[in-house]
Every structure is written in structure tokens, then in C-alpha cells.
Design an enzyme around this catalytic site. Structure first.
Site, PDB file in Angstrom:
ATOM      1  N   GLY A 183       7.024 -27.198  51.869  1.00 31.10           N
ATOM      2  CA  GLY A 183       5.990 -26.170  51.929  1.00 31.10           C
ATOM      3  C   GLY A 183       4.657 -26.786  52.306  1.00 31.10           C
ATOM      4  N   ASP A 184       3.625 -26.479  51.513  1.00 30.03           N
ATOM      5  CA  ASP A 184       2.298 -27.047  51.768  1.00 30.03           C
ATOM      6  C   ASP A 184       1.959 -28.143  50.763  1.00 30.03           C
ATOM      7  OD1 ASP A 184       2.116 -25.399  49.570  1.00 30.03           O
ATOM      8  OD2 ASP A 184       0.165 -24.562  50.104  1.00 30.03           O
TER       9      ASP A 184
END
Length: 277
Positions: A183-184
């Protein structure tokens, strides 16, 4: 007849001689049957002496049909060894490249090419088992990244992640291991480092990430929250260390600070929803 017999034997001898280097290179690749290839290398050397002996014999005797037939066999044998070694080397190199590619894919993120969590876990476990000097684990999370995906699309979000990953990687010290967890989420492992070194790196990451990003005709400013934990002070195993770095990261997000260290926040209650490493 003698000249013809010598010529065809020399062809086979050239095949054996040209097989030496690729056979040796195969031995260096250490294939599963490496002992067999070492044995073949030794046998090729013995064959060369045999060919030289046969050439000496041809020079000192009358050449008949039998000698011509044997010379053809010698020539075919040397050529056969050269052909097999050449084909085998190409096959082994191709298999080795495939294995290397699979190993790279297993330990690197497909989007950013940064090392992934599998490499991180193995490296952390190795450092802990070595029982050497302390190290620092840094956990990072992009601020409000979901808004980029929602407003500009996932392609734009992927491009932003690639740019952020590049910026983080280019400022890494030689011993640093930058990681994309998914993800981030990003992370950095700093072996043989003290807290001041980790803090300086965190400040550099903040400055690098906050630079404007040109994406899809938009000028984006992406923030990042950073938390860090040190081994063994903040955790004597991988899971505890990552959990505590996660707690420090959420404190950084809550306090809108550049970074937080777990040792500075351990007296505070944990955030409501810490990430599970």
C-alpha cells in the site's frame, strides 16, 4: 592418408580444447550436479592427452582403413563433447537466470522495485540472531494517500508511489535497507546506527517526500508520518520492534510531527488502531 587422418583427429582435439573453458564456467555456476561437471572437466583433460598420443601414433605407423575409422571416431567424439557442453551451458545459464529472476521477484516489490517485507523480515531476523550492535527500524506511512487514489485514480497513485520510493532510495546510506511494506507503507532498516543517525535520515526523508510531484497534470504535495524503534531497547524480537515503530508512527501522524521515536512515546497510551506488522 596420414595427413587426412591427422586433420580429422585435430578437429576432434579442437572440440575438446574449446570445451574446457565452458565446462569450467559451468563448474563455477555450481549446478546441482556440480560434481559430475568437475569429473567431466577432468575427463576432458585426460581425453586431450589420449588424442595427443593417438596423433603421435599416426605419425609413426602405416595408415590403413582401421586408422581412418578410428580417427573419424576421435573427431566425432571431440565434436560431440563440445556440442553437449555448449548446449548444456546455455541451458544452465537460462535456468540460473530464471531462478535469479524468481528470487528477485520474491524479495522485491513489483511496483517500486524496492525490497519487500520478506527481505525485511529475513534481514531483521539475521541481525537479531547475530546479536551484534543495535539497529534502528523506521516505519513510514503516506498522509491522506487514499485521496489521490479516489480523486485521480490508481494509476496516478501508483506513479506517486514509484516517485516516493525513488526519492527514499536515493538518499539511503550504504547500509540502509529501504522497503515497501505494501500500500502506502514504507520502512527503512538501519543496521549499526544510533538514534541521531536515524533522526537525520528521517529529516532527509521528510524533505525529499514533501517536494512537489507532477502527476496527471496536477501538482501534488504528499506528506509522510515516520516512527522509529531501536533494537534491543524498544523490542528484542522483530514483531515487538515493528509494533513499537508502528505506535511511534501513529504518534507522528497524530501530532503532525516530522517523526517520533518509540522511546519518547512509550509512556503514552497506544493509538486506537495500530497496524499489525
Amino acid at each position: 592418408m596420414t595427413a587426412f587422418a591427422i586433420f580429422i583427429v585435430l578437429l576432434g582435439l579442437m572440440g575438446l580444447l574449446t570445451s574446457l573453458i565452458p565446462t569450467y564456467q559451468i563448474c563455477l555456476l555450481k549446478p546441482p550436479q556440480s560434481q559430475g561437471w568437475h569429473l567431466l572437466l577432468l575427463m576432458i583433460g585426460l581425453f586431450i592427452f589420449g588424442y595427443l598420443g593417438f596423433l603421435w601414433m599416426l605419425l609413426n605407423r602405416e595408415i590403413g582403413t582401421l586408422e581412418i575409422v578410428v580417427s573419424l571416431v576421435f573427431s566425432a567424439g571431440g565434436t560431440f563433447v563440445w556440442l553437449i557442453v555448449k548446449m548444456s551451458k546455455k541451458t544452465i545459464e537460462k535456468l540460473q537466470d530464471t531462478l535469479d529472476d524468481k528470487h528477485y521477484q520474491a524479495y522485491h516489490d513489483s511496483l517500486t522495485d524496492l525490497p519487500n517485507r520478506h527481505m525485511l523480515y529475513e534481514t531483521m531476523e539475521r541481525l537479531i540472531k547475530e546479536n551484534g550492535s543495535s539497529f534502528t527500524f523506521i516505519m513510514m506511512d503516506l498522509d491522506d494517500f487514499k485521496m489521490i487514489n479516489d480523486n485521480l485514480g490508481h494509476d496516478a497513485g501508483d506513479k506517486v508511489l514509484e516517485i516516493i520510493a525513488y526519492r527514499i532510495e536515493r538518499i539511503m546510506p550504504p547500509q540502509g535497507l529501504p522497503v515497501r511494506l505494501g500500500g502506502d507503507e514504507f520502512a527503512v532498516l538501519l543496521p549499526k546506527s544510533d538514534l541521531s543517525q536515524a533522526q537525520r535520515l528521517a529529516e532527509q526523508i521528510q524533505k525529499a517526500v514533501i517536494e512537489d510531484i507532477h502527476c496527471e497534470g496536477h501538482l501534488l504535495a504528499v506528506g509522510i508520518s515516520i516512527g522509529m524503534a531501536r533494537y534491543p531497547q524498544d523490542g528484542e524480537d522483530r514483531k515487538t520492534l515493528m509494533k513499537n515503530a508502528d505506535i511511534a508512527m501513529y504518534r507522528s501522524k497524530q501530532n503532525n510531527s516530522d517523526y517520533e521515536s518509540f522511546s519518547q512515546t512509550s509512556d503514552l497510551p497506544p493509538p486506537l488502531e495500530p497496524l499489525s506488522p
